[in-house]
Motif scaffolding. Structure first.
Motif, PDB file in Angstrom:
ATOM      1  N   PHE B 153       0.838  -1.196   0.000  1.00 33.70           N
ATOM      2  CA  PHE B 153       0.000   0.000   0.000  1.00 33.70           C
ATOM      3  C   PHE B 153       0.878   1.253   0.000  1.00 33.70           C
ATOM      4  O   PHE B 153       0.605   2.224  -0.695  1.00 33.70           O
ATOM      5  CB  PHE B 153      -0.915   0.014   1.218  1.00 33.70           C
ATOM      6  CG  PHE B 153      -1.968  -1.054   1.155  1.00 33.70           C
ATOM      7  CD1 PHE B 153      -2.872  -1.079   0.116  1.00 33.70           C
ATOM      8  CD2 PHE B 153      -2.060  -2.018   2.132  1.00 33.70           C
ATOM      9  CE1 PHE B 153      -3.840  -2.048   0.044  1.00 33.70           C
ATOM     10  CE2 PHE B 153      -3.024  -2.997   2.070  1.00 33.70           C
ATOM     11  CZ  PHE B 153      -3.926  -3.011   1.033  1.00 33.70           C
ATOM     12  N   GLU B 232      -6.780   7.226   2.477  1.00 36.93           N
ATOM     13  CA  GLU B 232      -7.010   6.205   3.502  1.00 36.93           C
ATOM     14  C   GLU B 232      -7.977   5.087   3.137  1.00 36.93           C
ATOM     15  O   GLU B 232      -7.771   3.967   3.559  1.00 36.93           O
ATOM     16  CB  GLU B 232      -7.359   6.854   4.851  1.00 36.93           C
ATOM     17  CG  GLU B 232      -8.646   7.630   4.925  1.00 36.93           C
ATOM     18  CD  GLU B 232      -8.493   9.081   4.522  1.00 36.93           C
ATOM     19  OE1 GLU B 232      -7.405   9.468   4.081  1.00 36.93           O
ATOM     20  OE2 GLU B 232      -9.472   9.821   4.631  1.00 36.93           O
ATOM     21  N   GLU B 234      -8.466   3.329   0.275  1.00 34.64           N
ATOM     22  CA  GLU B 234      -7.925   2.221  -0.495  1.00 34.64           C
ATOM     23  C   GLU B 234      -6.493   1.883  -0.118  1.00 34.64           C
ATOM     24  O   GLU B 234      -6.124   0.728  -0.079  1.00 34.64           O
ATOM     25  CB  GLU B 234      -8.038   2.523  -1.988  1.00 34.64           C
ATOM     26  CG  GLU B 234      -7.403   3.835  -2.359  1.00 34.64           C
ATOM     27  CD  GLU B 234      -8.160   4.565  -3.441  1.00 34.64           C
ATOM     28  OE1 GLU B 234      -9.250   5.051  -3.139  1.00 34.64           O
ATOM     29  OE2 GLU B 234      -7.651   4.629  -4.556  1.00 34.64           O
ATOM     30  N   LEU B 235      -5.689   2.892   0.203  1.00 36.39           N
ATOM     31  CA  LEU B 235      -4.278   2.616   0.481  1.00 36.39           C
ATOM     32  C   LEU B 235      -3.962   2.647   1.972  1.00 36.39           C
ATOM     33  O   LEU B 235      -2.797   2.554   2.349  1.00 36.39           O
ATOM     34  CB  LEU B 235      -3.381   3.623  -0.243  1.00 36.39           C
ATOM     35  CG  LEU B 235      -3.436   3.581  -1.762  1.00 36.39           C
ATOM     36  CD1 LEU B 235      -2.393   4.493  -2.342  1.00 36.39           C
ATOM     37  CD2 LEU B 235      -3.220   2.170  -2.258  1.00 36.39           C
ATOM     38  N   VAL B 236      -4.972   2.777   2.804  1.00 36.80           N
ATOM     39  CA  VAL B 236      -4.746   2.756   4.251  1.00 36.80           C
ATOM     40  C   VAL B 236      -3.634   3.724   4.647  1.00 36.80           C
ATOM     41  O   VAL B 236      -2.644   3.343   5.262  1.00 36.80           O
ATOM     42  CB  VAL B 236      -4.399   1.345   4.754  1.00 36.80           C
ATOM     43  CG1 VAL B 236      -4.996   1.108   6.097  1.00 36.80           C
ATOM     44  CG2 VAL B 236      -4.841   0.294   3.794  1.00 36.80           C
TER      45      VAL B 236
END
Lengths: 412, 347
Positions: B153, B232, B234-236
């Protein structure tokens, strides 16, 4: 666009050709089960080529609690609290669906007022569930404030349910044969106020999202599912109607007297995330309309029974239980040892996610022989690869959000 | 006293004020971010530490220091530790050339003759170039942080950041060039002095550049709706997923400092910098106040937009950057250049 979709979708992962310089550069990403955008404990194995998803495999079961088996071992009446925990954003709808399946099996007729109360509860629950959809999807797409605007309205619904059932969530307020207690005037007033103001409040969300260029760009054309595919993948509810199929159990297989209410079924045109969003927005308005009509009927039938008179299957009135030995025994028998007649029944209702069905089968004992839950969420999860393959990673969150499933129901 | 000593003292005071101010405002922005979002979302925001939650940034700082600083397995340790510093330092360096006030008279005392000092740490003749060159480095922190974390991520976040930076820095520079062509100076003070009164502000002469710069500034500082490096859902949190403790805080600090610098640049280039509208010879402290007010306007815009709009998708951002903003900025620069070289007063 829909021509690019194929009916067949192979579940097996396409093999990676390591000699191909491009294919060898793919990356497996494990989204979930603790990923913030998977709405619970869904795990998605995604193979990424750059930012493009070439393979998605939804992995469910992280929230499996064996609800169907629990029903079979607990008995008919004690399963009600467990239905709350299926799709926990609309507990009353689950209650009602299960109760209706049992009533169908036992041949119990719910009194008129009881049905009206049920319709009212179902529609209010639908609004609450759709508000959660709007809120969580906006967060996924970055419009964080809308989450609070929608949850503000949902809080109002929960306050009303709190005043009526004594619980905000997990109400367990429906019984075989009707609902536990009547709606009092205070709750009626609260409901009336809410239903009068809600369409206006919905406008706030509408203004922030529907015409927003970014929101439109993120949703339009994303997660396309054609009419045929939607039916083939047994999508139901707003996901099916978003694809333009005019199928709503409230109209097609009316129950609880839905045929006597005046409401419309919104359908989409192309079946993308934006259509599903618009369908849900309109459904909230229609639910509001139905709930208003139900409230009118409640006012006209004040004092009528909400629970059927049937000592064999239905709980006796609480006031009598406290006074008479006979009634106490009836109550005890219904709660601990209710035996529904031999046979089977399937009853489906239009929940906020789609066709929520309970299949119950009785061998005449106090434990159901089989209880199967037809959860619409599971079918929605199945469709993720269909909608997401070949799209960008950012679209995955839009797709997950727009399919709108609750893992409590998917995994049961 | 030696005049040189006085100059050094003055310079130290100015540097202290500027860096103290920058870090103070950056810390204040973390509070403002939460307070503004809270107002927009029927919430109270932080209100437990100090009156009205004012000490929250300090509490956060203390908390960050006491947290364990984790380094994930397989991370490139050296780069992993270095990345937050790369992200934070350039923003702090670029603030040196921002003029936040006019020349201030120094009194005749201690036997040193009276003089003037300009309110900025330094006035480089190529201030704008210095600012862009150094400011562009901060993206390396994001890229390296994402790459060194050994997380997929984070890697995607870093990748997106680099692509985004290239696309938007172009637009940013082209819009700045239009302003430079108009002012005839690469020095930021020169740009301010070229906008003496209200109607001379570049926002009126360069409306298109003003709009493009404002949007590109969001992308340049990785702010919503262009915060793809973090993203945040989708890619945290993207490039800083694996960061904790003060390393994480440094990323945040860098982001907020970059925002402050970008807002100051916005003020300087388009809103007449420290000039007070309709008051030509305003005292220096009024000028400084005007500068702060204009800058806070843009800082508020950052927050306002963040908590209102949904996020773009990555390809939409690239589309917007290359196919819409870049041609517009080029056309704008071409027209401005033609107008300036032929002496046409477009106004």
């Amino acid at each position: 666009m829909s021509t690019t979709q194929t009916f067949e979708y192979s579940r097996a992962m396409p093999p990676v050709d390591h000699d191909d310089p491009v294919q060898g550069e793919t990356m497996m990403v494990n989204m979930g089960p603790q990923h913030p955008a998977t709405h619970g404990v869904l795990r998605l194995v995604v193979r990424l080529d750059g930012e493009t998803m070439e393979y998605i495999d939804p992995d469910v079961g992280f929230l499996h609690r064996g609800k169907e088996k629990t029903c079979e071992s607990l008995g008919w009446h004690k399963f009600f609290p467990h239905t709350d925990r299926l799709d926990y954003v609309q507990p009353l709808l689950n209650n009602i669906a299960y109760a209706m399946a049992c009533e169908k099996l036992a041949g119990i007729t719910v009194p008129e007022r009881g049905q009206v109360v049920r319709v009212l509860l179902m529609e209010v629950s639908r609004i609450a569930a759709h508000l959660i959809y709007i809120g969580t999807t906006s967060i996924d797409l970055g419009a964080v404030s809308n989450f609070f605007y929608s949850f503000e309205q949902r809080e109002l619904i929960y306050s009303i349910l709190d005043a009526y059932t004594g619980h905000r969530m997990n109400n367990t307020y429906v019984r075989i044969g009707g609902v536990y207690a009547d709606v009092d005037e205070n709750v009626e007033r609260m409901l009336e106020k809410f239903l009068d103001e809600f369409p206006e409040k919905l406008q706030v969300l509408e203004r922030l999202l529907t015409g927003n260029r970014i929101w439109y760009g993120r949703n339009r054309g994303v997660g396309l599912v054609s009419k045929e595919n939607a039916m083939a993948w047994s999508l139901t509810g707003p996901n099916l109607r978003g694809s333009g199929v005019d199928w709503d159990l409230r109209k097609r297989q009316p129950y609880c007297g839905y045929e006597t209410y005046d409401f419309d079924i919104p359908v989409g045109t192309v079946g993308d995330c934006y259509d599903r969003y618009l369908v849900r927005m309109e459904e909230m308005r229609q639910s509001c309309r139905i709930a208003k009509q139900a409230l009118e009927r409640l006012k006209q039938t004040r004092g009528a029974e909400v629970l059927a008179e049937d000592r064999k299957y239905v709980l006796p009135p609480k006031a009598l239980v406290h006074r008479s030995m006979e009634e106490l025994i009836f109550q005890f028998k219904v709660v601990t040892d209710l035996c529904l007649p031999v046979g089977e029944a399937y009853q489906a209702v239009e929940s906020s996610k789609g066709e929520l069905g309970f299949y119950v089968r009785s061998d005449g004992t106090s434990n159901p022989l089989r209880c199967h839950i037809r959860a619409p969420g599971l079918m929605n999860v199945q469709a993720i690869p269909l909608l997401g393959n070949g799209r960008l990673l950012s679209d995955l969150v839009a797709i997950i959000g727009s399919l709108d499933f609750v893992m409590g129901e998917v995994d049961r | 006293m030696n005049p040189l000593l006085r100059d050094i003292l003055v310079w130290l005071v100015k540097a202290g004020v500027v860096y103290g101010g920058l870090l103070g405002v950056a810390a204040g922005m973390t509070l403002a971010e939460r307070k503004v979002s809270a107002w927009m979302q029927y919430r109270h925001g932080p209100n437990r530490v100090g009156p009205w939650g004012l000490l929250q940034p300090i509490a956060d700082g203390v908390k960050f220091i006491f947290k364990e600083s984790l380094t994930p397995d397989g991370a490139n340790r050296w780069l992993f530790r270095f990345a937050p510093a790369i992200a934070a330092v350039p923003a702090m360096m670029t603030v040196a050339v921002i003029p936040f006030g006019p020349a201030v008279p120094l009194p005749d005392s201690w036997g040193v003759p009276a003089a003037f000092t300009n309110l900025s740490v330094t006035d480089l003749d190529i201030g704008l170039m210095y600012l862009l060159a150094i400011g562009g480095l901060s993206i390396y922190g994001v890229i390296l942080g994402g790459w060194a974390s050994n997380s997929k991520f984070s890697l995607l976040g870093g990748l997106r950041a680099s692509a985004q930076m290239i696309s938007y820095e172009l637009t940013l520079i082209l819009t700045i060039l239009a302003v430079v062509a108009l002012s005839g100076s690469l020095s930021l003070r020169g740009v301010v002095e070229a906008q003496p009164d209200f109607w001379e502000w570049n926002v009126f002469h360069q409306p298109l550049a003003f709009v493009l710069f404002s949007i590109a500034a969001f992308a340049e500082t990785n702010r919503h709706p262009f915060d793809f490096a973090e993203c945040e859902p989708e890619l945290v949190s993207g490039f800083h997923t694996e960061y904790s403790s003060m390393r994480f805080a440094l990323f945040a600090l860098g982001e907020y400092c970059a925002m402050v610098v970008m807002a100051s640049l916005w003020t300087t280039l388009f809103l007449g910098g420290y000039k007070v509208p309709f008051w030509e010879n305003a005292p220096w402290f009024v000028c400084v106040a005007a500068f702060c007010a204009k800058t806070s306007l843009f800082l508020f815009l950052y927050l306002w937009v963040r908590w209102t709009l949904p996020r773009f998708r990555f390809d939409q951002l690239m589309h917007l950057g290359w196919k819409v903003f870049l041609p517009l900025a080029l056309v704008n620069l071409f027209l401005t250049g033609a107008a300036v070289s032929y002496g046409v007063d477009l106004w």
